[in-house]
Design a protein around this motif. Structure first.
Motif, short mmCIF file in Angstrom:
data_model
loop_
_atom_site.label_atom_id
_atom_site.label_comp_id
_atom_site.label_asym_id
_atom_site.label_seq_id
_atom_site.Cartn_x
_atom_site.Cartn_y
_atom_site.Cartn_z
N VAL A 53 42.00 -60.32 -3.58
CA VAL A 53 43.45 -60.06 -4.46
C VAL A 53 43.21 -59.89 -5.91
N PHE A 54 43.45 -59.02 -7.06
CA PHE A 54 43.64 -58.73 -7.74
C PHE A 54 43.86 -58.35 -8.75
N ARG A 55 44.38 -57.82 -9.73
CA ARG A 55 45.22 -57.38 -10.99
C ARG A 55 44.22 -56.48 -11.68
N GLY A 56 45.01 -55.08 -11.62
CA GLY A 56 44.37 -54.21 -12.73
C GLY A 56 44.76 -53.14 -13.13
N THR A 57 44.77 -52.25 -14.17
CA THR A 57 45.00 -51.40 -14.63
C THR A 57 44.46 -49.79 -13.97
N LEU A 58 45.69 -49.39 -13.11
CA LEU A 58 44.76 -48.00 -12.85
C LEU A 58 43.83 -47.08 -13.36
N GLU A 59 43.49 -46.32 -13.92
CA GLU A 59 42.48 -45.82 -14.63
C GLU A 59 42.72 -44.50 -13.73
N GLN A 60 42.10 -43.72 -12.77
CA GLN A 60 42.49 -43.03 -12.07
C GLN A 60 42.25 -43.18 -10.92
N GLN A 61 42.67 -42.09 -10.37
CA GLN A 61 43.11 -41.32 -8.26
C GLN A 61 42.31 -39.99 -8.40
N SER A 62 42.25 -39.76 -7.03
CA SER A 62 41.58 -38.45 -6.80
C SER A 62 41.86 -38.97 -5.31
N VAL A 63 41.91 -37.70 -3.70
CA VAL A 63 42.32 -36.99 -2.69
C VAL A 63 41.14 -36.48 -2.24
N THR A 85 33.95 -53.65 -12.58
CA THR A 85 34.94 -53.01 -13.08
C THR A 85 34.67 -51.78 -13.70
N PRO A 86 35.23 -50.74 -13.40
CA PRO A 86 36.40 -50.84 -11.96
C PRO A 86 36.10 -50.85 -10.84
N VAL A 87 37.46 -50.82 -10.01
CA VAL A 87 36.51 -51.04 -8.30
C VAL A 87 37.61 -49.89 -7.63
N VAL A 88 36.88 -49.19 -7.08
CA VAL A 88 37.69 -48.18 -6.12
C VAL A 88 38.03 -48.78 -5.00
N VAL A 89 39.37 -48.53 -4.89
CA VAL A 89 40.25 -48.73 -3.27
C VAL A 89 40.76 -47.22 -2.91
N GLU A 90 40.05 -47.89 -1.47
CA GLU A 90 40.90 -46.37 -0.40
C GLU A 90 41.98 -46.77 0.14
N SER A 91 43.03 -45.31 0.08
CA SER A 91 44.75 -46.08 0.92
C SER A 91 44.15 -44.28 1.75
N PRO A 92 45.33 -44.22 2.79
CA PRO A 92 45.72 -43.12 3.82
C PRO A 92 46.17 -41.70 2.41
N THR A 118 31.81 -50.83 3.26
CA THR A 118 31.56 -51.28 1.57
C THR A 118 32.26 -50.78 0.82
N THR A 119 33.99 -50.70 1.15
CA THR A 119 34.88 -49.85 0.65
C THR A 119 35.87 -51.21 0.96
N LEU A 120 36.48 -51.57 0.02
CA LEU A 120 38.21 -52.18 -0.16
C LEU A 120 38.81 -51.08 0.35
N VAL A 121 40.06 -51.33 1.67
CA VAL A 121 41.00 -50.40 1.74
C VAL A 121 42.60 -50.99 1.72
N THR A 122 43.35 -50.38 1.17
CA THR A 122 44.60 -50.85 1.24
C THR A 122 45.35 -50.24 1.35
N ASP A 123 46.95 -50.71 2.40
CA ASP A 123 48.51 -49.78 2.82
C ASP A 123 49.54 -50.20 1.66
N SER A 124 50.95 -49.51 2.25
CA SER A 124 51.76 -50.29 2.27
C SER A 124 52.09 -51.07 2.53
N CYS A 125 51.59 -51.35 3.31
CA CYS A 125 52.19 -52.88 4.46
C CYS A 125 51.17 -54.14 4.17
N ASP A 126 50.02 -54.04 3.39
CA ASP A 126 49.13 -54.97 2.82
C ASP A 126 49.73 -55.67 1.37
#
Length: 200
Positions: A53-63, A85-92, A118-126
């Protein structure tokens, strides 16, 4: 329909088949769930499910395919470890799959991440969402104030070059030259005494 075409004269013989055809239920495939559904969880429950669990500023996003990747500049860690940092987090990618969707860049977020290989994942339910003051207060009420991410100190630069100013490298005067003025004064004094004595 079958019921209309059956003749009355043949009804006794075909009655079982007719009744079966007329009363058989029509099978319609049920549509798949088109929206993400998840139970509302408290901050404590969301934190217990998360590995980081962390607090961070979104730098960029890609699909990429069905995955959306977010790059966060981490400022504070409440649970787990973040190597750098920066940390990459994946989501659907799709909201129907509980994806986060397109987030606003240069905004601060609270991220509840789960480790997947080796990846952090998250979604709208987390529990991941905007780091508004009330939400930050809730998270810190459960996980504490957290710790700032240690920043690597840059390596010390090379020491500045020291410049030495040259001095007069001429040879010092010898002892005779240094003693000559003093000897002359002593001699003058002696001569003065002799002259004064003769006058008396």
């Amino acid at each position: 329909m079958i019921c209309d075409d059956v003749r009355v004269s043949r009804l006794p013989r075909l009655l079982p088949a007719v009744l079966l055809a007329c009363t058989a239920p029509v099978l319609v495939p049920s549509p798949a769930s088109a929206a993400c559904t998840c139970q509302d969880a408290s901050v404590r429950e969301a934190a217990n499910r998360a590995d980081v669990v962390f607090r961070g500023t979104l730098e960029q996003q890609s699909v990429s395919g069905q995955t959306r990747r977010y790059s966060f500049d981490v400022s504070r860690i409440y649970r787990g470890r973040v190597a750098e940092t920066p940390v990459v987090v994946e989501s659907p990618r799709q909201a129907a799959d509980c994806g986060l969707g397109a987030l606003q860049a240069d905004r601060s977020y609270l991220v509840f991440g789960r480790e997947s290989r080796t990846t952090l994942v998250t979604d709208s339910c987390d529990g991941t969402g905007r780091a508004t003051p009330p939400y930050v207060q809730q998270v810190e009420g459960v996980l504490g104030e957290g710790n700032p991410l240690p920043r690597e100190t840059p390596p010390p630069g090379e020491p500045p070059e020291v410049e030495f100013t040259g001095v007069d490298d001429t040879a010092p005067p010898d002892l005779t030259r240094l003693a000559a003025p003093g000897a002359a004064l002593v001699l003058a004094g002696l001569l003065g005494l002799l002259v004064f004595g003769r006058r008396r």
